[in-house]
Design an enzyme around this catalytic site. Structure first.
Site, PDB file in Angstrom:
ATOM      1  N   LYS A 279      52.306  26.971 -72.958  1.00 43.75           N
ATOM      2  CA  LYS A 279      52.011  25.587 -73.338  1.00 43.75           C
ATOM      3  C   LYS A 279      52.785  25.219 -74.598  1.00 43.75           C
ATOM      4  O   LYS A 279      53.140  26.094 -75.391  1.00 43.75           O
ATOM      5  CB  LYS A 279      50.511  25.448 -73.644  1.00 43.75           C
ATOM      6  CG  LYS A 279      49.610  25.491 -72.442  1.00 43.75           C
ATOM      7  CD  LYS A 279      48.156  25.341 -72.861  1.00 43.75           C
ATOM      8  CE  LYS A 279      47.217  25.403 -71.675  1.00 43.75           C
ATOM      9  NZ  LYS A 279      47.347  24.264 -70.743  1.00 43.75           N
ATOM     10  N   ASP A 349      50.133  28.608 -65.822  1.00 48.61           N
ATOM     11  CA  ASP A 349      49.167  27.801 -66.582  1.00 48.61           C
ATOM     12  C   ASP A 349      48.071  27.230 -65.675  1.00 48.61           C
ATOM     13  O   ASP A 349      47.076  26.709 -66.166  1.00 48.61           O
ATOM     14  CB  ASP A 349      49.909  26.687 -67.327  1.00 48.61           C
ATOM     15  CG  ASP A 349      49.067  26.082 -68.435  1.00 48.61           C
ATOM     16  OD1 ASP A 349      48.004  26.662 -68.755  1.00 48.61           O
ATOM     17  OD2 ASP A 349      49.468  25.038 -68.983  1.00 48.61           O
ATOM     18  N   ARG A 353      42.029  28.186 -61.557  1.00 47.75           N
ATOM     19  CA  ARG A 353      41.726  28.210 -60.117  1.00 47.75           C
ATOM     20  C   ARG A 353      41.885  29.607 -59.525  1.00 47.75           C
ATOM     21  O   ARG A 353      41.244  29.929 -58.525  1.00 47.75           O
ATOM     22  CB  ARG A 353      42.594  27.166 -59.398  1.00 47.75           C
ATOM     23  CG  ARG A 353      44.067  27.412 -59.492  1.00 47.75           C
ATOM     24  CD  ARG A 353      44.882  26.152 -59.166  1.00 47.75           C
ATOM     25  NE  ARG A 353      44.904  25.204 -60.293  1.00 47.75           N
ATOM     26  CZ  ARG A 353      45.502  24.016 -60.254  1.00 47.75           C
ATOM     27  NH1 ARG A 353      46.115  23.618 -59.147  1.00 47.75           N
ATOM     28  NH2 ARG A 353      45.486  23.227 -61.303  1.00 47.75           N
TER      29      ARG A 353
END
Ligand code: BES
Ligand code: ZN
Ligand code: ZN
Length: 502
Positions: A279, A349, A353
């Site tokens: 990020k 990233d 999930r």
């Protein structure tokens, strides 16, 4: 902080301050304001010109006679027609914070603070208590000295039920305290930095609350996680030296021990750097909050146990860091989830999930009557709904409707997004069963579509709390930082569960 419920007359209360409310546009004083005015021969009437009743306006008055308490805090309730349960929480919070800022340490909140309210006394007592407790929350564990001008710690809130006093009012206040303990547990866990709140720390916390509240708890270490073939969780954990954990908590009662449970799943990425798909640096520190779903599940399970809810509830918390170490998962890798489905990694990233896929698969062994997951899953959710509303998706309209009803009650707003089949196209992989990213559009929905592939046949709902778990600005009854979102919502849902589904 102590909370007590009394039926003492207002003039006999010895708290530092008594709170009374006035609606905007209200002509005659009513409720607690009228009672105090009578006892003090017009203390509030004398200040009436300064009090408009505008929402959250405060006016501290000093009583020289007629009251055992020295002060009366008059608070504006806004327009009567605009009053909601959530406004009452905010008003209670505003009142006690105002008292705290004045250096006081105890306050009395009469139920008649809201004059002529049609809301049940027990419910009014509960929301006043919630607003006050959650509004006063602070997180000071890393401050080695008080800040300049910092107020003393608040000691006592007294809910004064007066003539409306009943065992149900006192019980409602005790239950509200219990639920707030769950919310504050979740807030603490999220506010802790990533170097404290590691997967191991979450597991230790789970064990501790299990012991003190009577929950069953097992914690799977990496060996067990491997044996279970939780390929998603293992893949994310590879980039970090911090060992992953899979936490299982169970609440039940003797009568419900063999019932199909409700399974709650919480994403617990204790720090999300993005992994190899790292990020940007700006605001990356906020990614310590990526375990907010897991924190909410811990808080909710604690409350379920303490409230002795008559149903079986399982909490599942997959916990790991997402770091870009030398053996980290890479874009292009393909991992096999516990369900046996293969997942092509487009970006590391989109890790939440992956760990949720395994938890959803694991949930199926309980043959649950419902599965609900909470996750700070997508930045897209913040783009879609902002910071005051969580997204809800799922396979069961009735379950989503129940969640919406619970949210209406607790003020934790949620709004549905659709999982139309068209969106599935976006997560088709050329070489694996599914890919972990669905491209530019509808990011929250394609994440939901991904989860749906692992959700099995039980009614399932997913809450994306990316925007609501952390407040950059203070909220009416939450300071800046972790909000503890989801705890009250889940507990409210589960408290009503039996009534809806016998
Ligand atoms: N933890 C983030 C989502 C998030 C963003 C939570 C902002 C709280 C605040 C999640 O793991 C993530 O990075 N999602 C990506 C998915 C994308 C790469 C498909 C995102 O939203 O950018
Ligand atoms: Zn991420
Ligand atoms: Zn994440």
């Amino acid at each position: 902080m102590k909370v007590r419920t009394v039926n003492t007359a207002l003039d006999k209360l010895k708290e530092d301050v008594i709170v009374a409310g006035i609606f905007e546009g209200q002509k005659k004083l009513a409720g607690a304001a009228a009672e105090i005015d009578r006892a003090t021969s017009g203390l509030i009437s004398a200040a009436r010109a300064d009090i408009t009743g505008r929402l959250n306006q405060t006016c501290m008055l000093y009583a020289s006679k007629g009251l055992a308490s020295k002060r009366v805090l008059v608070i504006g309730l806004g327009r009567e027609k605009d009053l909601t349960l959530d406004r009452i929480r905010g008003i209670a919070a505003r009142a006690v914070k105002c008292a705290r800022e004045a250096g006081l340490t105890s306050a009395a909140l009469p139920l008649q603070l809201i004059p002529g309210s049609s809301c049940e006394p027990a419910l009014r007592a509960a929301v006043l208590c919630e607003g006050a407790l959650l509004g006063l929350y602070t997180f000071r564990q890393y401050k080695t000295a008080p800040d300049n001008g910092e107020a003393a710690e608040f000691k006592q809130i007294t809910i004064c039920a007066g003539r409306e006093h009943s065992p149900s009012v006192a019980a409602a206040v005790r239950d509200a305290e219990t639920v707030c303990d769950g919310v504050c547990l979740a807030r603490d866990l999220v506010n802790h930095p990533g170097n404290t709140a590691t997967p191991t720390y979450l597991a230790d916390t789970a064990r501790r609350i299990a012991k003190t509240c009577g929950l069953a708890c097992s914690v799977f270490d990496e060996q067990k996680i491997k044996r279970l073939a939780m390929g998603g969780l293992l893949a994310v954990a590879k980039g970090s030296h911090e060992p992953a954990r899979f936490i299982v908590l169970e609440h039940t009662t003797p009568k419900t021990a063999h019932n199909a449970p409700v399974v709650l799943i919480g994403k617990a990425i204790t720090f999300d750097s993005g992994g190899i798909s790292i990020k940007p640096a700006a605001n990356m520190e906020e990614m310590k909050t990526d375990m907010s779903g897991g924190a909410a599940v811990l808080g909710a399970l604690q409350a379920c146990a303490q409230l002795k809810l008559p149903l079986r509830v399982i909490g599942l918390i997959p916990a790991t860091e997402n770091l870009p170490g030398g053996s980290a998962l890479k874009p292009g890798d393909i991992v096999t989830s516990m369900a046996g489905k293969t997942i092509e990694i487009i970006t590391t990233d989109a890790e939440g999930r992956l760990i949720l896929a395994d938890a959803l698969q694991y949930a199926q062994r309980y043959k649950p009557q419902a599965v609900i997951d909470l996750a700070t899953l997508t930045g897209a959710c913040i783009i879609a709904l902002g910071n005051d509303v969580s997204a809800v998706m799922g396979t069961s309209e009735p379950l989503i409707e129940r969640l919406r009803a619970a949210a209406e009650q607790t003020g934790e707003k949620i709004w549905p997004l659709p999982l139309y089949a068209e969106y599935d196209e976006q997560i088709k992989s050329d070489i694996a069963d599914v890919k972990n990213v669905g491209g530019k559009g509808a990011g929250s929905i394609t994440a939901g579509c991904f989860l749906k592939k692992f959700a099995g046949t039980a009614p399932w709902a997913h809450l994306d709390i990316a925007g609501t778990a952390w407040a950059q600005q203070p909220k009416p009854y939450a300071p800046k930082g972790a909000t503890g979102v989801g705890v009250r919502l889940l507990v409210e849902l589960l408290r009503k569960w039996q009534q809806l589904k016998p």
